[in-house]
Design an enzyme around this catalytic site. Structure first.
Site, PDB file in Angstrom:
ATOM      1  N   LYS A  20     -12.967  -1.271   7.084  1.00 39.97           N
ATOM      2  CA  LYS A  20     -12.350  -2.332   7.883  1.00 39.97           C
ATOM      3  C   LYS A  20     -12.908  -2.282   9.308  1.00 39.97           C
ATOM      4  CE  LYS A  20      -8.834  -1.678   4.532  1.00 39.97           C
ATOM      5  NZ  LYS A  20      -8.872  -2.867   3.773  1.00 39.97           N
ATOM      6  N   ASP A  27      -1.409   6.595   6.762  1.00 45.26           N
ATOM      7  CA  ASP A  27      -2.519   5.796   6.229  1.00 45.26           C
ATOM      8  C   ASP A  27      -2.833   4.748   7.287  1.00 45.26           C
ATOM      9  OD1 ASP A  27      -4.231   4.009   5.044  1.00 45.26           O
ATOM     10  OD2 ASP A  27      -2.979   3.592   3.289  1.00 45.26           O
ATOM     11  N   TRP A  76       0.823  -1.215   0.000  1.00 42.09           N
ATOM     12  CA  TRP A  76       0.000   0.000   0.000  1.00 42.09           C
ATOM     13  C   TRP A  76       0.851   1.257   0.000  1.00 42.09           C
ATOM     14  CZ3 TRP A  76      -4.431  -0.512  -1.975  1.00 42.09           C
ATOM     15  CH2 TRP A  76      -5.155  -1.690  -1.790  1.00 42.09           C
TER      16      TRP A  76
HETATM   17  C1  LIG Z   1      -3.600   0.230   4.177  1.00 40.62           C
HETATM   18  C2  LIG Z   1      -4.490   0.425   2.999  1.00 40.62           C
HETATM   19  N1  LIG Z   1      -4.358   1.541   2.263  1.00 40.62           N
HETATM   20  C3  LIG Z   1      -5.143   1.769   1.190  1.00 40.62           C
HETATM   21  C4  LIG Z   1      -6.111   0.864   0.802  1.00 40.62           C
HETATM   22  C5  LIG Z   1      -6.983   1.183  -0.374  1.00 40.62           C
HETATM   23  O1  LIG Z   1      -8.190   1.597   0.112  1.00 40.62           O
HETATM   24  P1  LIG Z   1      -9.427   1.980  -0.826  1.00 40.62           P
HETATM   25  O2  LIG Z   1      -9.779   0.754  -1.581  1.00 40.62           O
HETATM   26  O3  LIG Z   1     -10.440   2.413   0.167  1.00 40.62           O
HETATM   27  O4  LIG Z   1      -9.022   3.088  -1.730  1.00 40.62           O
HETATM   28  C6  LIG Z   1      -6.298  -0.297   1.541  1.00 40.62           C
HETATM   29  C7  LIG Z   1      -7.334  -1.271   1.144  1.00 40.62           C
HETATM   30  O5  LIG Z   1      -7.370  -2.403   1.503  1.00 40.62           O
HETATM   31  C8  LIG Z   1      -5.459  -0.518   2.658  1.00 40.62           C
HETATM   32  O6  LIG Z   1      -5.596  -1.631   3.384  1.00 40.62           O
END
Ligand SMILES: Cc1ncc(COP(=O)(O)O)c(C=O)c1O
Length: 367
Positions: free
Chosen positions: A202, A178, A104
């Site tokens: 989540k 994040d 991520w």
């Molecule tokens: C740590 C993290 N960042 C970003 C994301 C992406 O999130 P979104 O699909 O809400 O854009 C996720 C999705 O699982 C994640 O776990």
């Protein structure tokens, strides 16, 4: 009706009392004659829901008064663009320091390159994202507009258990976190962060809501190209109602916050999360190599536990055995394979006990 234990990484399991209350109020919210999904976001009833939700969230996480809470849309990947659009111009170099801790944060840094210079200050790529680079080893820029860190990597299963103090590392830049996959699972050290964002799907509620906590002094630096609906200053000065917010998701998040409060608040929830994770890691580590988790012990995630069978060809049979016991969504992320159990706040201890029972039985049969 028997509800399964759902180990999905997100959208993820929600507390059953929350779902029951939402179902009971679906057609008529507290005598208003309409459901929450059908209400104007500017009406008296929704204003009440919204205010209570924000107040509860602030109380649970002890959010200081100099942080705004924004209820936005676009998810965490959206924030990967929205953050630089709002913060990169804080300093003339238009540079952001990024710490790479997994899939991520890598994605975040790539998106960031579209808006300014990205400097990779540290990376755990050499250990295939199974460790965390010590903050003392981070190569921070003198002129960064911000430092980005993903504090829980949902795919690799590494978690930052203590946020770094950037000032002690010689940086004046705000730390941007994040926290998508562990928000509300533990307290936040507000004195160490400038901005925290998280997709809701989540620990918080349904997909569609994105929470942003931003320190007052970071407002007002948006690039001219930044859409008004994503300019933090505009969103903040309009109380998250510059455009229509995700009303249903906010309502469910509010019910989840009430549920957390009923569980004893964040400290009690954190304690339960520690116990659940310890139980699962002990089962993995005590299996004599039948199950393996490759993450260094000091940065193992409490929320997302990726693990593998020594004999990878048995993975489909394990998933079948788990499904038969009502243990769902345990397949690992497609980029890493194996298995992954996500143990968010709403996963009861009984779910983890059942998973451990299944693992032990399966190992006894196939070991
Ligand atoms: C740590 C993290 N960042 C970003 C994301 C992406 O999130 P979104 O699909 O809400 O854009 C996720 C999705 O699982 C994640 O776990």
């Amino acid at each position: 009706m028997a509800r399964a234990h759902n180990f999905s990484p997100g959208p993820a399991t929600l507390p059953e009392p929350v779902l029951r209350q939402a179902a009971a109020e679906m057609l008529d919210w507290q005598g208003s004659g309409v459901g929450v999904m059908e209400m104007s976001h500017r009406g008296r009833e929704f204003a009440q829901i919204f205010e209570r939700t924000e107040a509860r969230l602030r109380e649970l996480l002890a959010v200081p008064a100099h942080f705004r809470v924004l209820f936005m849309q676009g998810g965490a990947i959206g924030e990967n663009a929205v953050v630089p659009m709002n913060l990169i111009a804080r300093r003339p170099a238009r540079r952001a320091d990024h710490v790479i801790t997994g899939t991520w944060s890598k994605k975040t840094s790539r998106e960031g390159e579209r808006y300014g210079q990205v400097h990779v200050a540290a990376s755990n790529e050499a250990t295939r994202h199974t460790t965390l680079p010590a903050p003392s080893s981070w190569q921070l820029s003198a002129d960064a507009s911000y430092v980005h860190l993903c504090s829980n990597e949902t795919i690799g299963g590494v978690e930052v258990h203590e946020l770094p103090d950037l000032r002690a590392l010689g940086s004046e830049a705000p730390l941007v976190i994040d926290a998508s996959s562990h928000l509300a699972s533990r307290p936040i050290a507000w004195d160490r962060v400038g901005l925290v964002y998280a997709g809701a799907q989540k620990n918080i509620g349904p997909a569609g809501l994105t929470l942003v906590f931003v320190r007052d002094d970071l407002l007002g630096h948006a690039l001219p190209v930044c859409p008004s609906a994503f300019d933090y200053a505009t969103v903040a000065s309009n109380g998250s109602m510059f455009n229509t917010p995700p009303t249903w998701a906010i309502y469910i998040a509010g019910l989840v916050f009430e549920w957390i409060a009923q569980q004893g608040g964040i400290a009690a929830i954190e304690q339960r999360n520690v116990e659940k994770a310890a139980l699962l890691y002990a089962a993995i580590d005590g299996s004599e190599g039948f199950y393996v988790n490759r993450v260094a012990h000091d940065c193992r995630s409490r929320m997302n536990v990726p693990f593998f069978l020594r004999e990878d060809s048995l993975t489909p049979a394990f998933l079948d055995a788990a499904r038969e016991r009502g243990l769902l969504q345990l397949k690992g992320h497609k980029s890493v394979g194996g298995l992954r159990a996500s143990l968010y706040n709403a996963m009861p201890l009984a779910g983890v006990q059942s998973l451990v029972g299944c693992m032990q039985e399966f190992a006894a049969h196939h070991g």
